[in-house]
Design a protein around this motif. Structure first.
Motif, PDB file in Angstrom:
ATOM      1  N   LYS A  43      -5.590  58.434 -20.226  1.00 49.55           N
ATOM      2  CA  LYS A  43      -4.452  58.027 -21.055  1.00 49.55           C
ATOM      3  C   LYS A  43      -3.178  58.734 -20.620  1.00 49.55           C
ATOM      4  N   ILE A  44      -2.107  57.960 -20.533  1.00 51.19           N
ATOM      5  CA  ILE A  44      -0.802  58.540 -20.241  1.00 51.19           C
ATOM      6  C   ILE A  44      -0.384  59.361 -21.454  1.00 51.19           C
ATOM      7  N   SER A  45      -0.089  60.642 -21.214  1.00 52.67           N
ATOM      8  CA  SER A  45       0.286  61.526 -22.316  1.00 52.67           C
ATOM      9  C   SER A  45       1.761  61.907 -22.275  1.00 52.67           C
ATOM     10  N   GLY A  46       2.430  61.598 -21.183  1.00 57.04           N
ATOM     11  CA  GLY A  46       3.847  61.899 -21.082  1.00 57.04           C
ATOM     12  C   GLY A  46       4.479  61.179 -19.913  1.00 57.04           C
ATOM     13  N   ILE A  47       5.768  60.884 -20.057  1.00 55.42           N
ATOM     14  CA  ILE A  47       6.545  60.250 -18.991  1.00 55.42           C
ATOM     15  C   ILE A  47       7.809  61.087 -18.788  1.00 55.42           C
ATOM     16  N   MET A  48       8.012  61.562 -17.580  1.00 58.97           N
ATOM     17  CA  MET A  48       9.124  62.444 -17.274  1.00 58.97           C
ATOM     18  C   MET A  48      10.439  61.653 -17.224  1.00 58.97           C
ATOM     19  N   PRO A  49      11.433  62.065 -18.007  1.00 57.28           N
ATOM     20  CA  PRO A  49      12.733  61.386 -17.965  1.00 57.28           C
ATOM     21  C   PRO A  49      13.316  61.393 -16.549  1.00 57.28           C
ATOM     22  N   GLY A  50      13.894  60.269 -16.151  1.00 63.29           N
ATOM     23  CA  GLY A  50      14.522  60.162 -14.840  1.00 63.29           C
ATOM     24  C   GLY A  50      13.559  59.872 -13.706  1.00 63.29           C
ATOM     25  N   SER A  51      12.289  59.695 -14.002  1.00 57.94           N
ATOM     26  CA  SER A  51      11.279  59.448 -12.970  1.00 57.94           C
ATOM     27  C   SER A  51      11.093  57.945 -12.763  1.00 57.94           C
ATOM     28  N   PRO A  52      10.433  57.547 -11.647  1.00 53.19           N
ATOM     29  CA  PRO A  52      10.136  56.122 -11.455  1.00 53.19           C
ATOM     30  C   PRO A  52       9.364  55.524 -12.633  1.00 53.19           C
ATOM     31  N   ALA A  53       8.446  56.287 -13.212  1.00 55.63           N
ATOM     32  CA  ALA A  53       7.682  55.774 -14.357  1.00 55.63           C
ATOM     33  C   ALA A  53       8.593  55.491 -15.550  1.00 55.63           C
ATOM     34  N   SER A  54       9.606  56.337 -15.758  1.00 55.88           N
ATOM     35  CA  SER A  54      10.499  56.136 -16.903  1.00 55.88           C
ATOM     36  C   SER A  54      11.391  54.916 -16.712  1.00 55.88           C
ATOM     37  N   PHE A  55      11.690  54.566 -15.462  1.00 55.15           N
ATOM     38  CA  PHE A  55      12.537  53.410 -15.193  1.00 55.15           C
ATOM     39  C   PHE A  55      11.752  52.105 -15.165  1.00 55.15           C
ATOM     40  N   SER A  56      10.434  52.169 -15.195  1.00 56.47           N
ATOM     41  CA  SER A  56       9.624  50.957 -15.092  1.00 56.47           C
ATOM     42  C   SER A  56       9.708  50.089 -16.340  1.00 56.47           C
ATOM     43  N   ASP A  57       9.956  50.698 -17.487  1.00 57.97           N
ATOM     44  CA  ASP A  57       9.994  49.973 -18.765  1.00 57.97           C
ATOM     45  C   ASP A  57       8.675  49.288 -19.093  1.00 57.97           C
ATOM     46  N   THR A  58       7.614  49.595 -18.363  1.00 54.64           N
ATOM     47  CA  THR A  58       6.312  48.996 -18.656  1.00 54.64           C
ATOM     48  C   THR A  58       5.283  50.034 -19.064  1.00 54.64           C
ATOM     49  N   LEU A  59       5.442  51.270 -18.604  1.00 51.73           N
ATOM     50  CA  LEU A  59       4.478  52.311 -18.949  1.00 51.73           C
ATOM     51  C   LEU A  59       4.862  52.959 -20.262  1.00 51.73           C
ATOM     52  N   GLN A  60       3.864  53.208 -21.104  1.00 55.82           N
ATOM     53  CA  GLN A  60       4.074  53.838 -22.400  1.00 55.82           C
ATOM     54  C   GLN A  60       3.036  54.944 -22.593  1.00 55.82           C
ATOM     55  N   VAL A  61       3.420  55.979 -23.313  1.00 55.11           N
ATOM     56  CA  VAL A  61       2.449  57.000 -23.701  1.00 55.11           C
ATOM     57  C   VAL A  61       1.352  56.301 -24.499  1.00 55.11           C
ATOM     58  N   GLY A  62       0.108  56.591 -24.178  1.00 53.58           N
ATOM     59  CA  GLY A  62      -1.029  55.954 -24.831  1.00 53.58           C
ATOM     60  C   GLY A  62      -1.670  54.855 -23.994  1.00 53.58           C
ATOM     61  N   TYR A 101      -2.227  47.863 -26.854  1.00 54.79           N
ATOM     62  CA  TYR A 101      -2.401  46.574 -27.531  1.00 54.79           C
ATOM     63  C   TYR A 101      -3.365  45.659 -26.781  1.00 54.79           C
ATOM     64  N   GLY A 102      -3.937  46.177 -25.674  1.00 56.74           N
ATOM     65  CA  GLY A 102      -4.942  45.420 -24.927  1.00 56.74           C
ATOM     66  C   GLY A 102      -4.421  44.576 -23.801  1.00 56.74           C
ATOM     67  N   TYR A 103      -3.127  44.658 -23.501  1.00 58.69           N
ATOM     68  CA  TYR A 103      -2.560  43.832 -22.438  1.00 58.69           C
ATOM     69  C   TYR A 103      -2.548  44.607 -21.130  1.00 58.69           C
ATOM     70  N   PRO A 104      -3.262  44.102 -20.112  1.00 56.01           N
ATOM     71  CA  PRO A 104      -3.227  44.782 -18.807  1.00 56.01           C
ATOM     72  C   PRO A 104      -1.974  44.399 -18.021  1.00 56.01           C
ATOM     73  N   HIS A 105      -1.423  45.328 -17.255  1.00 58.19           N
ATOM     74  CA  HIS A 105      -0.338  45.017 -16.337  1.00 58.19           C
ATOM     75  C   HIS A 105      -0.349  45.997 -15.179  1.00 58.19           C
ATOM     76  N   VAL A 106       0.341  45.593 -14.112  1.00 61.62           N
ATOM     77  CA  VAL A 106       0.374  46.378 -12.888  1.00 61.62           C
ATOM     78  C   VAL A 106       1.806  46.850 -12.667  1.00 61.62           C
ATOM     79  N   MET A 107       1.976  48.112 -12.311  1.00 65.87           N
ATOM     80  CA  MET A 107       3.289  48.687 -12.047  1.00 65.87           C
ATOM     81  C   MET A 107       3.243  49.365 -10.696  1.00 65.87           C
ATOM     82  N   THR A 108       4.220  49.055  -9.832  1.00 66.31           N
ATOM     83  CA  THR A 108       4.321  49.718  -8.544  1.00 66.31           C
ATOM     84  C   THR A 108       5.528  50.636  -8.605  1.00 66.31           C
ATOM     85  N   ALA A 109       5.327  51.897  -8.290  1.00 64.46           N
ATOM     86  CA  ALA A 109       6.405  52.882  -8.294  1.00 64.46           C
ATOM     87  C   ALA A 109       6.679  53.344  -6.879  1.00 64.46           C
ATOM     88  N   PRO A 110       7.948  53.419  -6.539  1.00 63.23           N
ATOM     89  CA  PRO A 110       8.281  53.948  -5.208  1.00 63.23           C
ATOM     90  C   PRO A 110       8.030  55.435  -5.156  1.00 63.23           C
TER      91      PRO A 110
END
Length: 110
Positions: A43-62, A101-110
């Motif tokens: 489980k994602i427990s944190g997202i670092m501000p200013g990181s590629p994950a934070s700019f994805s708008d798809t990854l969420q804690v949990g 919420y049960g929805y799978p998705h794929v995120m590619t981060a540089p």
């Protein structure tokens, strides 16, 4: 520069990762931290501000990470997963996650 070199992540015992940008031979991540639940879920427990994950708008804690670069995480240790997520600066990694919420998705981060 990389926010979290691979050696620092391994020594800290956590799974925090920084963006995969920087110079030299450092290994970098995408700006997430995660925990491995007793069930084995990652489980994602944190997202670092200013990181590629934070700019994805798809990854969420949990969210639950189910694959890294198409490889299922079932049976992997936390350290094996960290090693899969981090990589050379400037490279990409693909995370397949299932939302709370049960929805799978794929995120590619540089």
């Amino acid at each position: 520069p990389c926010l979290e070199p691979k050696s620092k992540m391994a020594a800290a015992g956590g799974a925090a990762a920084g963006p995969r940008i920087g110079q030299g031979m450092q290994q970098c991540g995408v700006g997430i931290s995660f925990t491995q639940e007793e069930s084995g879920d990652i489980k994602i427990s944190g997202i670092m501000p200013g990181s590629p994950a934070s700019f994805s708008d798809t990854l969420q804690v949990g969210d639950v990470i189910v694959k890294v670069d198409g490889t299922a995480l079932v049976g992997k240790t936390q350290q094996e997963i960290v090693n899969m997520v981090v990589g050379p600066p400037g490279t990409s990694v693909q995370l397949t996650v299932q939302t709370k919420y049960g929805y799978p998705h794929v995120m590619t981060a540089p």
